[in-house]
Write an enzyme that holds these catalytic residues in place. Structure first.
Site, short mmCIF file in Angstrom:
data_model
loop_
_atom_site.label_atom_id
_atom_site.label_comp_id
_atom_site.label_asym_id
_atom_site.label_seq_id
_atom_site.Cartn_x
_atom_site.Cartn_y
_atom_site.Cartn_z
N GLU A 68 51.36 -4.75 133.80
CA GLU A 68 52.55 -3.99 133.38
C GLU A 68 53.36 -4.73 132.32
OE1 GLU A 68 51.63 -4.38 136.53
OE2 GLU A 68 51.53 -2.42 137.50
N PHE A 130 56.62 0.47 151.72
CA PHE A 130 55.52 -0.16 150.98
C PHE A 130 55.75 0.01 149.47
CE2 PHE A 130 51.26 0.21 148.97
CZ PHE A 130 50.91 -1.12 149.10
N GLN A 131 55.64 -1.07 148.75
CA GLN A 131 55.87 -1.11 147.29
C GLN A 131 57.26 -0.61 146.90
OE1 GLN A 131 52.39 0.51 145.18
NE2 GLN A 131 51.53 -1.55 145.23
N LYS A 180 59.12 9.43 144.11
CA LYS A 180 57.89 10.22 144.07
C LYS A 180 58.13 11.67 144.48
CE LYS A 180 53.07 9.98 145.58
NZ LYS A 180 52.10 9.27 146.43
N MET A 505 54.60 -26.86 121.16
CA MET A 505 56.02 -27.06 120.95
C MET A 505 56.62 -27.93 122.07
SD MET A 505 58.21 -26.49 118.64
CE MET A 505 58.18 -25.02 117.63
#
Lengths: 595, 184
Positions: A68, A130-131, A180, A505
């Site tokens: 993502e 969940f999630q 949802k 760097m």
């Protein structure tokens, strides 16, 4: 439903009445209405209804990244290289939390992004489902604005608002979190034209003409003027760059640019002094220090630009034009602030200057100023000594310089993305950008792993152009999974890795500031990048010495498909010039060849 | 930015520039969930301090709330706080009342005192002098309600500490400009 809407309906074969659409269908219809044709995302449980609607239509193309974070970076580069809003679609919980780095990156660099995240059912919110994650809580400081849709009636309105907020004023990322059950429920569709802009959100676009006039008065009297330009000019669109070119032509003032502003003014123009700041050129930094009128356009006096603020351009009158009022007087006190769209401000400046013209006295002063600048230029601060003897190791500066020369020779309109670190600064120093929207790099946040997904987004937006990710081996490892995205969509992205086996760097700072104690900065256990590319079905080549460099660059540019080039470069090369922490611009360290 | 503040900002005197000044910000914001977190998050995220904060809806029809923030900082920081608050999407107006000619600021305190005998009498006498109301009483406890300037409440609280003060609840200030000018 109007005829026009039916034509644009996402499900044109079976047009539905507004009140028969589900939340997911409303979402897709908003995207169509907002002229979105590409989105970047990754599916998951909480966004399955949206993916189901995506599956049944052809108007919107979904690009599946492999993480993502990469979806946001790809959308950022898509936005930066086209001037459109980038759109991201992710699931709840980890899908949303993985976007945080990308969102902050877009916030710091003022990139318009709309990120749509799924959320658990409304009746589960707060239950540690969940999630489930408090996505709006987590992303509040990572976005320009975010919103959890709790009312199906408001879904279309909030989505349209998100696009408006993302692209207007100072652009930035907006996240809309959708439970949802709202995606499944019937929802009313509201057209873009029917949505009132958010009532409390009114960015000031039109500049105050008096302020512009005051700026012109100061510019007319300047003996040692300097334009200091930033990414705001690129965000303001091509017309801002075009009128700025005209303004420089009229005034004959020198121009220096931030990392974000590179390309807004042609790097090959004789008025360009290159980048300023920590790794800016000698002439740009000396001019910044010594100028008497500093005209800052679409920029925010970042600490990488100013260094020690007490010693920043100590004797200049400062003009600052920006669309975000909070940037005025944030770091440096400003004498003439101008708030508004920088494109309009530059346009006004051109108008006023054309009316008044430059005084003959000023012509003489400018001649002296240019003489001084030429003296600084003669230091040749970017010169490096590449050993050309057969078998010599390539210097990283030479690799980028050679790439640039090869692309110019072929007259290609190339798009460059970078990761973060030494290679990024060398790209900014040795690759001269002549057009805006060609350089995609993580400026404010400095996100390693930006370049590869950014190349994906850029290539999707410009399928026929050359897109190169100038990378370091450590950064490349951070989003290496995107090789699969490149393969899946057959993107002809070129990956140009300057491999020094170090986080360059970090190593440079450890050498200069921490007594050469290279704590954890050695790139241990690296993969064989050529074989790795091959395992993804992508061609891989390696440059071991100077003998192969030009040949392999040519091979890379001839390649029709994607190719990864792993260039073994001098390990302990440092990026110079450099302003050490706390020092003034006129106290910069030059490279070893200048000592 | 007001002329007054600009003069302070551009002043060469280091004392003026680095001196901490008080600011009372009144904000009109969209009455929506998350707006208060956005405002507080902004202040804490950028390292600004909050001395007190009050919030309540002021126009239910238009869904507007008012937030009052008492803070302090150098003139440059105060200006930044104002601009950073102003650029938030759900914020309508931001005014630093200290920049206006004058304003009224009040807070309310509920103070619980547990004592008997002389101490209890003394507490009641002081309450009388400060015009505090007794809003709850039992044989050995009292709850006073006092409204007023922060300094007045501080003074009353200090006096009650040795007289059995056991618990304190304060609202933080609500503020409004004097005269017919409004902040919107």
């Amino acid at each position: 439903m109007t005829e026009a809407m039916q034509k644009d309906d996402i499900n044109a074969s079976k047009p539905k009445k507004c009140n028969e659409m589900t939340g997911a269908e409303v979402l897709l219809q908003v995207l169509v209405d907002q002229s979105v044709d590409i989105i970047f995302g990754y599916p998951g449980g909480a966004v399955l209804p949206i993916y189901d609607v995506l599956f049944k239509q052809k108007k919107i193309r979904h690009i599946l990244t492999r993480h993502e974070q990469a979806a946001v970076h790809a959308a950022e580069a898509y936005a930066r290289s086209t001037g459109k809003v980038g759109v991201v679609l992710v699931t709840s919980g980890p899908g949303a939390t993985n976007t945080v780095t990308g969102l902050v990156d877009a916030l710091m660099d003022s990139i318009p992004i709309v990120c749509i995240s799924g959320q658990v059912f409304r009746n589960l919110i707060g239950n540690d489902a969940f999630q489930e994650a408090d996505t709006v809580g987590i992303t509040r400081a990572a976005t320009k604005f975010n919103y959890l849709v709790k009312d199906t009636q408001k879904l279309a309105q909030k989505l349209h608002e998100a696009f408006y907020i993302a692209r207007t004023g100072r652009p930035g990322p907006v996240l809309i979190d959708i439970p949802k059950d709202i995606m499944i429920e019937k929802a009313p569709y509201v057209k873009k034209s029917k949505v009132e802009p958010y009532p409390s959100y009114k960015p000031k676009v039109m500049p105050d003409e008096n302020a512009v006039f005051k700026a012109i008065e100061a510019m007319k009297k300047a003996k040692r003027p300097l334009f200091y330009i930033g990414g705001g000019i690129i965000n303001a669109g091509k017309k801002a760059s075009d009128s700025f070119k005209k303004l420089v032509e009229l005034t004959d003032f020198p121009v220096t640019s931030t990392l974000m502003g590179l390309g807004a003014f042609p790097g090959t123009d004789e008025h360009s002094l290159g980048m300023l700041g920590m790794h800016g050129t000698y002439e740009a930094n000396m001019a910044t220090h010594d100028c008497d009128v500093l005209i800052a356009l679409g920029t925010r006096f970042d600490d990488r630009v100013t260094g020690n603020v007490k010693h920043f351009s100590p004797n200049s009158l400062k003009i600052h034009a920006d669309i975000d009022p909070s940037q005025i007087n944030k770091i440096i006190l400003i004498d003439v602030p101008i708030i508004g769209d920088v494109a309009k401000i530059i346009e006004l400046m051109v108008q006023f200057w054309e009316k008044e013209g430059k005084q003959s006295e000023q012509k003489k002063d400018l001649k002296n100023w240019w003489k001084q600048i030429d003296e600084w230029r003669s230091v040749e601060c970017l010169k490096y000594n590449q050993d050309k003897a057969p078998g010599s190791i390539v210097k990283p500066q030479h690799a980028i310089h050679s790439l640039y020369k090869a692309i110019r020779k072929r007259k290609l309109d190339a798009y460059i993305t970078t990761e973060v670190g030494q290679h990024q600064m060398w790209a900014a120093q040795y690759y001269l950008f002549d057009s805006p929207n060609r350089f995609m790099t993580s400026g404010g946040l400095g996100t390693m792993g930006y370049g590869l997904p950014a190349a994906v987004g850029t290539q999707i937006a410009h399928p026929d152009n050359l897109v190169i990710d100038v990378a370091g081996e450590a950064s490349t490892m951070m989003n290496i999974q995107e090789l699969a995205t490149i393969k899946q969509y057959r993107l002809p992205v070129k990956i140009f890795i300057l491999n020094n086996h170090y986080m360059g760097m970090v190593r440079q700072w450890q050498e200069l500031i921490h007594g050469g104690r290279y704590s954890e900065s050695y790139s241990e256990s690296l993969p064989d990048f050529v074989k790795l590319a091959e395992s993804f079905g992508i061609k891989g080549l390696r440059v071991k010495t100077i003998d192969d460099l030009d040949k392999i660059i040519d091979e890379m540019l001839d390649e029709k498909g994607s190719i990864l080039v792993d260039i073994i470069v001098q390990q302990e090369e440092n990026c110079f010039p450099m302003i050490p922490a706390g020092a003034a611009h006129n106290q910069m360290i030059l490279g070893p060849s200048k000592k | 930015m007001t002329h007054h503040l600009k003069k302070k900002l551009l002043s060469n005197s280091i004392e003026e520039k680095d001196k901490y000044v008080k600011a009372v910000f009144s904000l009109i914001v969209e009455n929506e969930s998350g707006v208060l977190s956005r405002v507080i998050g902004l202040l804490s995220g950028r390292g600004y301090n909050i001395e007190s904060l009050t919030v309540a809806p002021v126009n239910k029809d238009e869904k507007k709330s008012r937030i009052n923030i008492l803070t302090s900082g150098t003139p440059m920081v105060i200006n930044q706080i104002k601009e950073q608050l102003s650029r938030q999407v759900p914020v309508y107006h931001v005014v630093n009342l200290c920049e206006q000619n004058s304003y009224v600021a009040r807070e309310l305190a509920l103070i619980k005192v547990v004592s008997k005998g002389n101490e209890r009498t003394e507490a009641l006498n002081l309450a009388d002098a400060f015009r505090a109301q007794v809003v709850d009483a039992s044989i050995d406890s009292l709850v006073f309600e006092l409204t007023g300037k922060t300094e007045k409440i501080n003074a009353f609280v200090d006096l009650l500490r040795p007289l059995g003060l056991v618990e304190l609840s304060r609202t933080g200030i609500a503020a409004i400009g004097r005269g017919c000018r409004t902040i919107y």
